[in-house]
Design a protein around this motif. Structure first.
Motif, PDB file in Angstrom:
ATOM      1  N   ALA A  29      -3.890  10.932   2.808  1.00  0.00           N
ATOM      2  CA  ALA A  29      -3.587  10.246   1.554  1.00  0.00           C
ATOM      3  C   ALA A  29      -2.126  10.399   1.178  1.00  0.00           C
ATOM      4  O   ALA A  29      -1.461  11.375   1.556  1.00  0.00           O
ATOM      5  CB  ALA A  29      -4.461  10.806   0.431  1.00  0.00           C
TER       6      ALA A  29
ATOM      7  N   SER B 178      -4.702   4.997  -1.525  1.00  0.00           N
ATOM      8  CA  SER B 178      -4.687   5.497  -0.151  1.00  0.00           C
ATOM      9  C   SER B 178      -5.967   5.080   0.548  1.00  0.00           C
ATOM     10  O   SER B 178      -7.062   5.493   0.160  1.00  0.00           O
ATOM     11  CB  SER B 178      -4.550   7.025  -0.147  1.00  0.00           C
ATOM     12  OG  SER B 178      -3.366   7.429  -0.809  1.00  0.00           O
TER      13      SER B 178
ATOM     14  N   GLY C 169      -2.318   2.224   3.048  1.00  0.00           N
ATOM     15  CA  GLY C 169      -2.232   2.315   1.601  1.00  0.00           C
ATOM     16  C   GLY C 169      -0.958   1.667   1.122  1.00  0.00           C
ATOM     17  O   GLY C 169      -0.232   1.024   1.889  1.00  0.00           O
TER      18      GLY C 169
ATOM     19  N   CYS D 228       2.433   6.008  -0.746  1.00  0.00           N
ATOM     20  CA  CYS D 228       2.313   6.360   0.669  1.00  0.00           C
ATOM     21  C   CYS D 228       3.690   6.324   1.323  1.00  0.00           C
ATOM     22  O   CYS D 228       4.340   5.271   1.357  1.00  0.00           O
ATOM     23  CB  CYS D 228       1.376   5.384   1.381  1.00  0.00           C
ATOM     24  SG  CYS D 228      -0.355   5.540   0.910  1.00  0.00           S
TER      25      CYS D 228
END
Length: 463
Positions: free
Chosen positions: A160, A167, A206, A210
């Motif tokens: 994530a 995410s 994501g 990110c």
């Protein structure tokens, strides 16, 4: 140092705000509007295409969820973009904007049979989310070939970013086939072996929050899986890689950071073979193409003080800045203050909260900001709101959707506006809330047979 692009963006925005007041688009009668810098959008599209120039064929699609307004989609289509859609509504918006079926990519984890049939029959590229959906397409095709590209979405499970909700490559993400689960890779290879018409892989790590290395890891996983499938099958069955979008946006300045060129450099380092021309690449950028070209401008209705803190009450709150209001640390917005004529305010700064019109205490678009003193009749502008904000309305308190205008500023500073969406009327708000069925529940309650047909108290309890 401020770049020329950032300075142009700021200058054009301030000119548009002043002109919007002068042309009566913004004021007490129209207390909140959205503004979109057309040249800014076109510049972002040009930067994207330039960054990906090379041997590989690349189809750039715009993620319609970022701004599903038909005139905006039409502008992007004319600028050379395709369109990624994730619902039947977005699909119809894209078609209304003039995208051809071969310019569309259909992604959704919950496609119905009817939606799949339409896509397969019209040559729309489809990314399937799971093995059950793959089996459904088997039945729909019934031995015939698909008329457009068909891919399988995979989850590389690389982790994530800073915003969990954004995410999509976590260990337990709802999207795609989880590649690190036991037996998953083997099952994917077998799925391709059994279906010669399955010819793409799709991966998306994501978006906001990110970092580029994380996104590149996910793309590399998809690339390596494509290589493995083709080598195992002894043929070039996977011919396309849909690498999603997700370039983060710098909400702290007027700069484009990172740039598309930075992202491509990261991809080239992670998976050099990605760009050698053996695979058609598909991208699905959304926020990064539009965010910095958008502004939400609101009339200040009241100012007050509570606990030593100034509060400016505006007409732009959770209904347009939903993510910022509910997740302010993840989605902070910059704000500017302008007087009633649309001139940027100067002078000593005060600590102020910018409040919206929604009837709950947390409806704040900015908290504890140092800004010039705000007075009733001023204008507060929320920057970087071209994606999601004025196009994804939250109907809390039945607040109407605001008007949206596109603008261009010529070399002489003259501003031209074009309507993108008309303001929603209060009558439309009422109609949308079921006005056509006003008497329906009363008619049901007064049905003489309803009482006899309803279960008795004892039956309800036992059930």
């Amino acid at each position: 140092m401020t770049s020329g692009l950032a300075e142009r963006r700021r200058t054009a925005r301030e000119a548009a705000l002043k002109a919007a007041v002068a042309e009566n688009l913004l004021g007490p009668h129209a207390p909140v509007i959205g503004l979109l810098d057309v040249d800014g959008v076109r510049s972002a599209v040009a930067d994207l295409h330039q960054a990906f120039e090379g041997p590989a064929t690349v189809q750039h699609t715009f993620a319609a969820k970022a701004c599903g307004l038909v005139p905006v989609l039409r502008l992007l289509a004319r600028a050379g973009m395709g369109c990624e859609v994730a619902s039947p509504g977005e699909l119809q918006q894209a078609l209304a904007a003039g995208f051809g079926h071969d310019q569309l990519v259909f992604d959704s984890p919950a496609k119905t049979v009817e939606e799949l049939e339409f896509a397969l029959d019209h040559g729309i590229a489809v990314n399937l989310d799971n093995f059950q959906e793959l089996a459904r397409v088997d039945r729909l095709l019934d031995g015939r070939d698909a008329t457009g590209p068909v891919g399988l979405r995979v989850n590389p499970q690389v982790g994530a970013g800073a915003i969990g909700a954004m995410s999509t490559a976590t260990a337990t993400s709802k999207f795609g086939v989880a590649l690190r689960d036991p037996g998953a890779v083997e099952a994917v290879v077998e799925a391709f072996a059994a279906r010669p018409w399955l010819n793409r892989l799709h991966a998306h790590v994501g978006s906001q929050g990110c970092p580029l290395p994380l996104i590149a890891q996910g793309v590399r996983a998809a690339y390596e899986l494509a290589e493995q499938i083709n080598e195992t099958l002894g043929r070039r069955q996977v011919t396309g890689l849909d690498i999603g979008g997700g370039l983060p946006v710098d909400f702290g300045t007027d700069e484009d950071r990172p740039r598309y060129a930075d992202y491509v450099a990261e991809l080239r380092a992670a998976a050099p073979g990605l760009f050698d021309g053996r695979y058609t690449l598909v991208t699905e950028f959304g926020r990064s193409l539009l965010a910095k070209s958008g502004t939400i401008a609101s009339h200040v209705e009241y100012t007050k003080s509570a606990g030593g803190r100034d509060i400016a009450v505006t007409h732009a709150g959770a209904q347009v800045a939903t993510r910022t209001v509910f997740m302010p640390d993840a989605w902070p917005l910059r704000a500017g203050v302008f007087d009633a004529r649309g001139e940027a305010k100067q002078g000593p700064q005060r600590t102020v909260d910018i409040a919206g019109p929604c009837c709950f205490a947390g409806d704040l678009t900015a908290v504890g900001r140092e800004l010039p003193e705000i007075a009733p009749g001023d204008i507060v502008a929320l920057y970087d709101t071209g994606a999601y904000y004025f196009s994804s309305h939250f109907s809390y308190n039945s607040l109407p959707r605001p008007a949206v205008y596109g603008y261009r500023v010529d070399a002489g500073g003259r501003v031209a506006f074009a309507p993108v969406r008309s303001a929603q009327s209060l009558r439309e708000v009422v109609e949308e809330s079921g006005a056509a069925h006003t008497e329906a529940l009363l008619a049901l309650a007064e049905d003489p047979g309803a009482e006899d047909a309803a279960p008795g108290r004892d039956e309800q309890v036992s059930a």
